[in-house]
Design an enzyme around this catalytic site. Structure first.
Site, short mmCIF file in Angstrom:
data_model
loop_
_atom_site.label_atom_id
_atom_site.label_comp_id
_atom_site.label_asym_id
_atom_site.label_seq_id
_atom_site.Cartn_x
_atom_site.Cartn_y
_atom_site.Cartn_z
N GLU A 56 -6.73 4.54 8.28
CA GLU A 56 -6.74 5.64 7.34
C GLU A 56 -8.34 6.24 6.87
OE1 GLU A 56 -2.95 5.69 5.55
OE2 GLU A 56 -2.08 4.50 7.37
N SER A 81 3.76 -2.04 10.21
CA SER A 81 4.91 -2.19 10.52
C SER A 81 5.54 -4.12 9.88
CB SER A 81 5.76 -2.24 11.90
OG SER A 81 4.88 -0.86 11.95
N HIS A 118 -9.59 0.55 4.94
CA HIS A 118 -8.32 1.00 5.73
C HIS A 118 -8.39 1.83 6.78
CE1 HIS A 118 -4.15 2.46 6.28
NE2 HIS A 118 -3.58 1.05 5.78
N ASN A 165 0.65 -1.37 -0.13
CA ASN A 165 -0.13 0.25 0.07
C ASN A 165 0.91 1.64 -0.23
OD1 ASN A 165 -2.24 1.86 0.51
ND2 ASN A 165 -2.27 1.39 2.43
N GLU A 225 -5.29 -5.33 10.11
CA GLU A 225 -4.76 -3.98 10.59
C GLU A 225 -4.26 -3.47 12.00
OE1 GLU A 225 -1.67 -3.20 6.55
OE2 GLU A 225 -3.90 -1.82 7.10
N LYS A 266 -0.07 4.38 -0.04
CA LYS A 266 -0.77 5.09 0.90
C LYS A 266 -0.66 6.69 -0.50
CE LYS A 266 0.30 3.72 5.05
NZ LYS A 266 0.45 3.20 6.34
N GLY A 278 2.57 2.21 10.53
CA GLY A 278 4.03 2.75 10.67
C GLY A 278 4.07 3.04 11.91
#
Ligand code: PEP
Length: 247
Positions: free
Chosen positions: A96, A208, A94, A10, A164, A12, A170
């Site tokens: 985000e 991660s 996701h 991904n 996730e 992003k 991240g």
């Protein structure tokens, strides 16, 4: 049929046309990987990346789609449009998107239905925040996200699930192997209870993942691959993860 192994990247909101050089390097280093490989770049790069990957094993996907097929939705992208420019997959739900755009499970379910109708594989993401984990809510939350986000028409061919944990994305932090195993076992149970081919859905871990921890994570039961953010941007790093999965 056993679940397919999938290394999914991904990107992003990272990358320009110049970044496609990483694809050239990845294809040169891994011309015939023994696992599926997917990269989801920013939408503006999907067409160019798909053309670059044409004839290879690399698949290209979007990072989101709208639930409708067309219309007055400025800035949004339809699943059929992603399919038209060469995408095979689309990431949906996701964290985000859920956090930045207020996407609910019902929104994700509707988008997944649109993806399926367009012939795209939906990569549906679920995961708890740190506060939810600390409050002991993880398993109930994952069960509820799965129930609400995965549409009735899902099957092992058109849907991939990515676990996730929000706090691991991240951050360089990862759950313990036991924590990953517990959630993946729950997801397998829930999917098997609901879908005839629930045992065959690919279940990805994301958060991660890097070359140095990939092999250990892939050894956990019911982990069939990874959804990778930061470490998918460089061919050498993503290649290390592909090698670990294909081993
Ligand atoms: C992600 O955003 O899906 C992700 C897993 O990111 P990272 O690998 O950078 O933690």
């Amino acid at each position: 049929m056993a679940p397919r192994k999938l290394a999914a990247g991904n990107w992003k909101m990272n990358g320009t046309l110049a970044s496609l050089a990483e694809i050239d390097q990845l294809l040169a280093d891994h011309p015939a990987p023994a696992c599926d490989v997917l990269i989801c770049p920013p939408a503006v790069l999907v067409h160019a990346m798909a053309q670059r990957a044409d004839g290879s094993k690399l698949m290209v996907g979007g990072q989101d789609c709208h639930a409708k097929t067309s219309g007055a939705h400025t800035g949004d992208i339809a699943a059929v449009e992603l399919k038209d420019v060469g995408a095979s997959h689309v990431i949906l739900g996701h964290s985000e998107r859920r956090a930045d755009h207020g996407e609910s499970d019902a929104d994700v379910e509707a988008k997944a239905q649109a993806a399926h109708a367009a012939g795209l594989v939906a990569v549906i993401c679920v995961g708890e925040t740190e506060a939810q984990r600390d409050a002991g809510q993880t398993l109930d939350l994952i069960a509820s996200q799965l129930a609400g986000s995965v549409p009735a028409g899902a099957n092992a061919q058109n849907t991939v699930i990515a676990y996730e944990p929000v706090w691991a994305i991240g951050t360089g932090r990862t759950p313990t192997n036991e924590q990953i195993a517990e959630v993946h076992a729950l997801m397998r149970d829930k999917l098997s209870a609901r879908f005839a081919d629930g045992a065959d859905f690919s279940l990805l871990y994301g958060g991660s993942v890097k070359p140095s921890n990939a092999a250990e994570i892939f050894a956990i039961a019911h982990v069939d691959g990874a959804l990778v953010g930061g470490a998918s941007l460089k061919a050498a790093d993503f290649g290390g993860i592909i090698s670990a999965l294909a081993a």
